[in-house]
Write a protein that holds these residues in place. Structure first.
Motif, PDB file in Angstrom:
ATOM      1  N   ALA A 183       0.864  -1.186   0.000  1.00  0.00           N
ATOM      2  CA  ALA A 183       0.000   0.000   0.000  1.00  0.00           C
ATOM      3  C   ALA A 183       0.897   1.232   0.000  1.00  0.00           C
ATOM      4  O   ALA A 183       0.872   2.052   0.907  1.00  0.00           O
ATOM      5  CB  ALA A 183      -0.927  -0.010   1.213  1.00  0.00           C
ATOM      6  N   ALA A 184       1.710   1.333  -1.031  1.00  0.00           N
ATOM      7  CA  ALA A 184       2.656   2.434  -1.152  1.00  0.00           C
ATOM      8  C   ALA A 184       3.080   2.554  -2.606  1.00  0.00           C
ATOM      9  O   ALA A 184       3.016   1.583  -3.363  1.00  0.00           O
ATOM     10  CB  ALA A 184       3.882   2.185  -0.265  1.00  0.00           C
ATOM     11  N   ALA A 185       3.512   3.737  -2.997  1.00  0.00           N
ATOM     12  CA  ALA A 185       3.970   3.942  -4.369  1.00  0.00           C
ATOM     13  C   ALA A 185       5.315   3.253  -4.575  1.00  0.00           C
ATOM     14  O   ALA A 185       6.216   3.392  -3.751  1.00  0.00           O
ATOM     15  CB  ALA A 185       4.091   5.438  -4.662  1.00  0.00           C
ATOM     16  N   PRO A 186       5.464   2.498  -5.662  1.00  0.00           N
ATOM     17  CA  PRO A 186       6.735   1.810  -5.898  1.00  0.00           C
ATOM     18  C   PRO A 186       7.795   2.763  -6.449  1.00  0.00           C
ATOM     19  O   PRO A 186       7.492   3.656  -7.235  1.00  0.00           O
ATOM     20  CB  PRO A 186       6.367   0.753  -6.940  1.00  0.00           C
ATOM     21  N   ARG A 187       9.013   2.547  -6.042  1.00  0.00           N
ATOM     22  CA  ARG A 187      10.123   3.285  -6.648  1.00  0.00           C
ATOM     23  C   ARG A 187      10.422   2.735  -8.035  1.00  0.00           C
ATOM     24  O   ARG A 187      11.011   3.426  -8.865  1.00  0.00           O
ATOM     25  CB  ARG A 187      11.368   3.161  -5.765  1.00  0.00           C
ATOM     26  N   PHE A 188      10.022   1.494  -8.281  1.00  0.00           N
ATOM     27  CA  PHE A 188      10.331   0.827  -9.539  1.00  0.00           C
ATOM     28  C   PHE A 188       9.012   0.416 -10.203  1.00  0.00           C
ATOM     29  O   PHE A 188       8.680  -0.764 -10.296  1.00  0.00           O
ATOM     30  CB  PHE A 188      11.241  -0.374  -9.285  1.00  0.00           C
ATOM     31  N   LEU A 189       8.283   1.426 -10.661  1.00  0.00           N
ATOM     32  CA  LEU A 189       6.959   1.195 -11.229  1.00  0.00           C
ATOM     33  C   LEU A 189       7.019   0.320 -12.466  1.00  0.00           C
ATOM     34  O   LEU A 189       6.195  -0.583 -12.649  1.00  0.00           O
ATOM     35  CB  LEU A 189       6.290   2.535 -11.558  1.00  0.00           C
ATOM     36  N   SER A 190       7.973   0.567 -13.355  1.00  0.00           N
ATOM     37  CA  SER A 190       8.044  -0.196 -14.606  1.00  0.00           C
ATOM     38  C   SER A 190       8.276  -1.672 -14.329  1.00  0.00           C
ATOM     39  O   SER A 190       7.631  -2.542 -14.936  1.00  0.00           O
ATOM     40  CB  SER A 190       9.168   0.362 -15.488  1.00  0.00           C
ATOM     41  N   GLU A 191       9.204  -1.962 -13.424  1.00  0.00           N
ATOM     42  CA  GLU A 191       9.495  -3.351 -13.088  1.00  0.00           C
ATOM     43  C   GLU A 191       8.317  -4.009 -12.366  1.00  0.00           C
ATOM     44  O   GLU A 191       7.992  -5.173 -12.619  1.00  0.00           O
ATOM     45  CB  GLU A 191      10.747  -3.431 -12.217  1.00  0.00           C
ATOM     46  N   THR A 192       7.682  -3.261 -11.480  1.00  0.00           N
ATOM     47  CA  THR A 192       6.540  -3.807 -10.737  1.00  0.00           C
ATOM     48  C   THR A 192       5.401  -4.162 -11.684  1.00  0.00           C
ATOM     49  O   THR A 192       4.827  -5.258 -11.611  1.00  0.00           O
ATOM     50  CB  THR A 192       6.059  -2.796  -9.682  1.00  0.00           C
ATOM     51  N   LEU A 193       5.062  -3.262 -12.588  1.00  0.00           N
ATOM     52  CA  LEU A 193       3.990  -3.525 -13.537  1.00  0.00           C
ATOM     53  C   LEU A 193       4.376  -4.656 -14.484  1.00  0.00           C
ATOM     54  O   LEU A 193       3.544  -5.488 -14.860  1.00  0.00           O
ATOM     55  CB  LEU A 193       3.650  -2.260 -14.318  1.00  0.00           C
ATOM     56  N   GLY A 194       5.651  -4.701 -14.864  1.00  0.00           N
ATOM     57  CA  GLY A 194       6.113  -5.795 -15.717  1.00  0.00           C
ATOM     58  C   GLY A 194       5.911  -7.139 -15.044  1.00  0.00           C
ATOM     59  O   GLY A 194       5.470  -8.109 -15.682  1.00  0.00           O
ATOM     60  N   PHE A 195       6.222  -7.200 -13.747  1.00  0.00           N
ATOM     61  CA  PHE A 195       5.973  -8.449 -13.025  1.00  0.00           C
ATOM     62  C   PHE A 195       4.486  -8.764 -12.973  1.00  0.00           C
ATOM     63  O   PHE A 195       4.066  -9.893 -13.251  1.00  0.00           O
ATOM     64  CB  PHE A 195       6.523  -8.389 -11.594  1.00  0.00           C
ATOM     65  N   GLN A 196       3.676  -7.788 -12.595  1.00  0.00           N
ATOM     66  CA  GLN A 196       2.246  -8.041 -12.421  1.00  0.00           C
ATOM     67  C   GLN A 196       1.606  -8.613 -13.683  1.00  0.00           C
ATOM     68  O   GLN A 196       0.853  -9.591 -13.623  1.00  0.00           O
ATOM     69  CB  GLN A 196       1.532  -6.750 -12.008  1.00  0.00           C
ATOM     70  N   LEU A 197       1.905  -8.013 -14.819  1.00  0.00           N
ATOM     71  CA  LEU A 197       1.278  -8.455 -16.069  1.00  0.00           C
ATOM     72  C   LEU A 197       1.894  -9.757 -16.586  1.00  0.00           C
ATOM     73  O   LEU A 197       1.203 -10.591 -17.165  1.00  0.00           O
ATOM     74  CB  LEU A 197       1.374  -7.348 -17.116  1.00  0.00           C
ATOM     75  N   GLY A 198       3.178  -9.945 -16.360  1.00  0.00           N
ATOM     76  CA  GLY A 198       3.808 -11.204 -16.747  1.00  0.00           C
ATOM     77  C   GLY A 198       3.336 -12.357 -15.879  1.00  0.00           C
ATOM     78  O   GLY A 198       3.073 -13.467 -16.373  1.00  0.00           O
ATOM     79  N   PHE A 199       3.201 -12.106 -14.591  1.00  0.00           N
ATOM     80  CA  PHE A 199       2.751 -13.134 -13.653  1.00  0.00           C
ATOM     81  C   PHE A 199       1.332 -13.590 -13.965  1.00  0.00           C
ATOM     82  O   PHE A 199       1.017 -14.780 -13.873  1.00  0.00           O
ATOM     83  CB  PHE A 199       2.831 -12.571 -12.230  1.00  0.00           C
ATOM     84  N   PHE A 200       0.479 -12.665 -14.357  1.00  0.00           N
ATOM     85  CA  PHE A 200      -0.903 -13.026 -14.665  1.00  0.00           C
ATOM     86  C   PHE A 200      -0.952 -14.019 -15.829  1.00  0.00           C
ATOM     87  O   PHE A 200      -1.777 -14.932 -15.847  1.00  0.00           O
ATOM     88  CB  PHE A 200      -1.735 -11.778 -14.992  1.00  0.00           C
ATOM     89  N   TYR A 201      -0.055 -13.854 -16.782  1.00  0.00           N
ATOM     90  CA  TYR A 201       0.019 -14.794 -17.907  1.00  0.00           C
ATOM     91  C   TYR A 201       0.514 -16.164 -17.441  1.00  0.00           C
ATOM     92  O   TYR A 201      -0.044 -17.203 -17.816  1.00  0.00           O
ATOM     93  CB  TYR A 201       0.953 -14.241 -18.983  1.00  0.00           C
TER      94      TYR A 201
END
Length: 295
Positions: free
Chosen positions: A216-234
């Motif tokens: 529940a906080a803003a990530p310092r590494f937004l690009s990497e975090t979103l990359g994980f989230q969308l890759g993990f869903f697949y």
């Protein structure tokens, strides 16, 4: 003072709450007791709920984790009960202390994160209460979280098993939910199809569940975090139901609505998350440091 923590200031609920703006314990001022069990609730206990809690807490201690709807006669509820397996965990739960890595144990993280996400207006079930059972020595043996029940909902994984032709519909709903959570500052690091609750008649909002591995906080590494989230869903089940190129196209479309994303850094993590197992702790490393460590 609640018996769960040595003092009201020793435990504070998720990002903003840990900074002292609110106290998780203040949100559940009503108490129900049965034998050596205690439940803290956000509203007075009705006769029907008291009877239901008595049955729940009177059941044999689970060997691991159990979850089921609660029949209360009032608003429908859902209970998730977790056994506390080891002595170090029982001591941490009883004292309200963190692990050496700075995290609480997973059930506590889930309680904290779900409470905070709901407070921010995120699309998650509201937490009604939480409780625990103590041993004769006073240590906690199990922990229970009680939330609103999502009636007339099906999880996304069961949905696509029953209707494989609607896999892209589930993916689209999941992406919309994920980005909505992110915009609220809630970063779910375990969002796969079964943790996406779809309304059966298409009227209600899509909801996220199982927020134990969440920030529940803003990530310092937004690009990497979103990359994980969308890759993990697949990787979690969906990859076997939709072609990778079709999925990539849906991701590209979703990225068009995202600002501040470094595409190179995003794709480095995205491609890895699609094809490699990344454990719970390693996912948190991505959020905190941008590094991907494969177990």
């Amino acid at each position: 003072m609640l018996p769960f923590w040595p003092s009201k200031n020793s435990y504070t609920g998720c990002a903003a709450v840990r900074e002292g703006k609110n106290k998780l314990v203040d949100g559940f001022p009503f108490t129900f007791k049965h034998q050596r069990s205690t439940v803290h609730l956000n509203a007075p206990v009705s006769t029907a709920l008291a009877a239901t809690l008595t049955l729940l807490l009177g059941q044999e201690r689970p060997s691991n984790r159990t979850s089921a709807p609660l029949s209360t006669g009032d608003s429908p509820l859902f209970a998730k009960r977790q056994a506390i397996e080891t002595l170090p965990k029982r001591i941490r739960f009883t004292r309200g202390t963190r692990k050496s890595c700075g995290m609480f144990d997973w059930p506590i993280e889930e309680l904290i994160n779900t409470t905070e996400a709901h407070r921010r207006g995120a699309s998650v079930p509201g937490v009604v209460g939480y409780g625990y059972t103590r041993s004769r020595m006073g240590l906690m043996n199990d922990f229970v979280i009680i939330t609103e029940l999502l009636q007339n909902y099906t999880d996304g994984y069961q949905w696509i098993l029953a209707k494989p032709e609607e896999v892209e519909r589930v993916i689209g709903a999941a992406f919309e939910l994920l980005l909505s959570l992110n915009s609220s500052g809630i970063y779910h690091m375990d969002l796969w199809a079964a943790n996406v609750m779809m309304c059966n008649d298409g009227v209600g909002a899509t909801h996220a569940i199982d927020l134990e591995n969440c920030f529940a906080a803003a990530p310092r590494f937004l690009s990497e975090t979103l990359g994980f989230q969308l890759g993990f869903f697949y990787r979690r089940e969906v990859g076997g139901l939709v072609g990778e190129s079709a999925y990539d196209a849906l991701v590209a479309r979703a990225l068009e609505t995202c600002e501040g994303i470094n595409r190179e850094r995003f794709h480095a993590v995205y491609q890895m998350a699609k094809h490699h197992h990344i454990g719970r702790k390693e996912r948190r490393d991505i959020f905190l440091s941008g590094r991907v460590v494969l177990g």
